[in-house]
Design a protein around this motif. Structure first.
Motif, mmCIF file in Angstrom:
data_model
loop_
_atom_site.group_PDB
_atom_site.id
_atom_site.type_symbol
_atom_site.label_atom_id
_atom_site.label_comp_id
_atom_site.label_asym_id
_atom_site.label_seq_id
_atom_site.Cartn_x
_atom_site.Cartn_y
_atom_site.Cartn_z
ATOM 1 N N THR A 41 49.454 36.039 32.123
ATOM 2 C CA THR A 41 49.978 34.685 32.328
ATOM 3 C C THR A 41 51.043 34.347 31.290
ATOM 4 O OG1 THR A 41 47.889 33.976 33.277
ATOM 5 C CG2 THR A 41 49.332 32.261 32.469
ATOM 6 N N GLN A 85 48.160 29.629 38.892
ATOM 7 C CA GLN A 85 46.795 30.124 39.057
ATOM 8 C C GLN A 85 45.894 29.071 39.712
ATOM 9 O OE1 GLN A 85 45.570 32.197 35.579
ATOM 10 N NE2 GLN A 85 43.558 32.679 36.375
ATOM 11 N N ASP A 162 50.916 33.625 40.017
ATOM 12 C CA ASP A 162 49.921 33.935 38.997
ATOM 13 C C ASP A 162 48.548 33.997 39.660
ATOM 14 O OD1 ASP A 162 48.638 34.435 36.680
ATOM 15 O OD2 ASP A 162 49.160 32.566 35.687
ATOM 16 N N GLU A 163 48.015 35.175 39.751
ATOM 17 C CA GLU A 163 46.722 35.417 40.383
ATOM 18 C C GLU A 163 46.584 34.670 41.710
ATOM 19 O OE1 GLU A 163 43.484 35.984 38.011
ATOM 20 O OE2 GLU A 163 44.672 36.666 36.304
HETATM 21 MG MG LIG Z 1 46.012 34.416 33.660
#
Ligand SMILES: [Mg+2]
Ligand SMILES: Nc1ncnc2c1ncn2[C@@H]1O[C@H](COP(=O)(O)OP(=O)(O)O)[C@@H](O)[C@H]1O
Lengths: 269, 245
Positions: A41, A85, A162-163
């Motif tokens: 991240t 995320q 992000d993810e």
């Molecule tokens: Mg992360």
């Protein structure tokens, strides 16, 4: 294309990203994988300028992002879409307004034109019908899809995720992966995805960078990754016994030692 | 030492607010939204406390003024001046520091923690200009209006309480209201209202905007912003009184 050269980023005296260089190619899904806390991240946030790297260069189409003034950065950022995320949808706006927000802010389109575009992208992420719902009323997977819709509504040149499939069931996860992959190919986007989901790695990993404690440990694609000799990478991807077995089978199969179908029949006996 | 760093960041945040809006229409909408949020949202509590503070000051002034040589109408005069000089601006703003301040701090804190502020930044929007400036400008416009409403209601509440308890008649009260009225007091009340509005909006915005962590920290930031705003209001109250009266 994004070129990253020797990025270093620390918090206090703790170095979190240690001299990472990489090239993110256009029209490909560039994956950054690694266990949690490995700095994925932070790395991504350095790329988009939410964190300032301590040293190193980030080149967007040849221009150094780290040295740009605010105005110039804003210009680059208009070509960036990002899925966070936690989706980061605006709580006070409904699905449709969330997706429309970048259009309201950066275009002079008429209301009808905006509507059309919003419905187009919502359609693209299979969310028609959820227009009027608020973020608190939809599931995690839907939020991610709204997040993607918002990120791509202005046709970005760069897409950061992000993810995208953390906390989702395997099936929804696949849908999201496919969506990201399709968009990337269709619009020739430079896509960067953080993930620790092995399914996505195998499905969409055109280019894979493995991070270990802030350092780039391995680089390759989803065909090479299974046969890599890197011990840390192997420990990371083949964490379970099941996957280890699967890998061994693949290896044997590759070496021509087993014929998949016949051996399975024998095993069943 | 930490207090200086915080003050520096606060000043930088205020400085960072002044940039060209990316789209005036969207900013205007946000500004209007904040005006209604801050104004309409706290109108109820302002009405209630104003009315009662006026009523109570009439009763207490009457209780303390027992001398037969002082005319009844003086009660109205005293109520008018205390409401105008202190109660309407200061008391209302202290309450608003709680109502409006905690709302601003938790709204921004939540946006920070859930990465909504980052999402705006990524789009190329100056979040200080888009999120903080409209709140401060809205507060500067709406809160002084609330203070004016409060002053009116406070005096009206005093008048009603005066007649309801039989302390003084409405004619006595109205006579007292007009006696030795200084327009300067209204000016002073408005100066206070503007200064306090700025404190009430900018301090919580600062603590909310720079929250780090999660839900727990949002709560802490919101508490801290209310405490700091209240202390600053009282401090500014003293400084303004010393300077302007
Ligand atoms: Mg992360
Ligand atoms: N704002 C921050 N301040 C200090 N340390 C941080 C901050 N953000 C992340 N870190 C640290 O950096 C490391 C990498 O975090 P992160 O990039 O979030 O990992 P992940 O690979 O799971 O995304 C972690 O050890 C984390 O504690």
């Amino acid at each position: 294309m994004i070129e990253v050269k020797n990025i270093v980023k620390g918090f206090g005296d703790r170095i979190v990203i240690n001299d990472v260089s990489a090239t993110m190619e256009a029209g490909k899904c560039n994956l950054i994988i690694g266990s949690s806390g490995s700095g994925k991240t932070v790395f991504m946030k350095c790329l988009v300028g939410l964190f300032e790297p301590d040293s190193g260069q980030i080149l967007y189409g040849g221009e150094d992002f780290t040295k740009m003034d605010d105005e110039h950065r804003k210009e680059i950022r208009k070509e960036i879409g990002m899925l966070f995320q936690g989706s980061a949808l605006f709580d006070s706006l409904n699905v449709e307004q969330n997706v429309q927000f970048p259009l309201d802010m950066f275009t002079n389109w008429t209301h009808a034109e905006k509507r059309k575009r919003v419905n187009e992208v919502l359609d693209r992420v299979n969310l028609e019908g959820a227009n009027k719902k608020f973020p608190s009323e939809i599931s995690g997977g839907m939020k991610k899809r709204v997040g993607i819709a918002r990120a791509v509504v202005l046709n970005p040149k760069y897409l950061f995720c992000d993810e995208p499939n953390s906390g989702l069931d395997p099936q929804t996860s696949l849908v999201i992966d496919k969506l990201i992959k399709d968009l990337t190919l269709e619009f020739n986007i430079t896509t960067v995805v953080n993930t620790h989901d092995m399914n996505s790695v195998m499905e969409i990993g055109d280019k894979i960078i493995y991070m270990y404690q802030g350092c780039k440990e391995w680089e390759g694609n989803n065909k090479e990754i299974i046969f890599s000799k890197n011990q840390r990478l192997n420990d990371f991807i083949f964490a379970s016994e099941f996957l280890k077995d699967a890998k061994d089978m693949r290896m044997l199969e590759q070496a021509g030692k087993i014929d998949n179908n016949r051996n399975m029949d024998e095993l069943m006996k | 030492m930490k207090i200086f760093t915080e003050f520096g960041r606060y000043i930088l945040m205020l400085k960072g607010m002044f940039s060209k809006p990316e789209n005036t229409k969207v900013y205007w909408k946000e500004f209007m939204h904040q005006c209604s949020d801050i104004g309409i949202g706290s109108l109820g509590i302002v009405v209630i406390i104003s009315f009662f503070m006026g009523a109570v000051s009439t009763l207490q002034t009457a209780y303390q003024l027992v001398s037969p040589v002082i005319p009844k109408s003086s009660i109205a005069q005293i109520v008018r001046d205390t409401v105008l000089l202190e109660f309407a601006p200061t008391l209302v703003c202290i309450v608003l520091a709680g109502v409006v301040g905690s709302k601003i701090a938790s709204e921004l804190g939540n946006m920070r923690v859930s990465e909504q502020i980052d999402a705006l930044e990524i789009m190329g929007i100056n979040t200080k200009t888009y999120l903080v400036l409209p709140k401060i400008v809205a507060a500067l416009i709406v809160i002084p209006m609330l203070v004016v409403i409060s002053a009116g209601l406070g005096i009206w509440g005093g008048r009603i309480a005066g007649t309801a308890t039989g302390i003084l008649s409405t004619t006595d009260f109205d006579k007292g209201l007009l006696k030795a009225f200084l327009p300067y007091n209204v000016f002073f009340a408005m100066v206070k209202a503007y200064v306090f509005s700025f404190i009430i909006s900018s301090v919580p915005a600062f603590y909310g905007y720079y929250v780090e962590g999660g839900a727990l920290e949002i709560g802490r930031a919101s508490t801290k912003s209310v405490v700091v705003s209240c202390v600053l209001i009282l401090f500014a109250d003293y400084v303004l009184a010393a300077l302007l009266l």
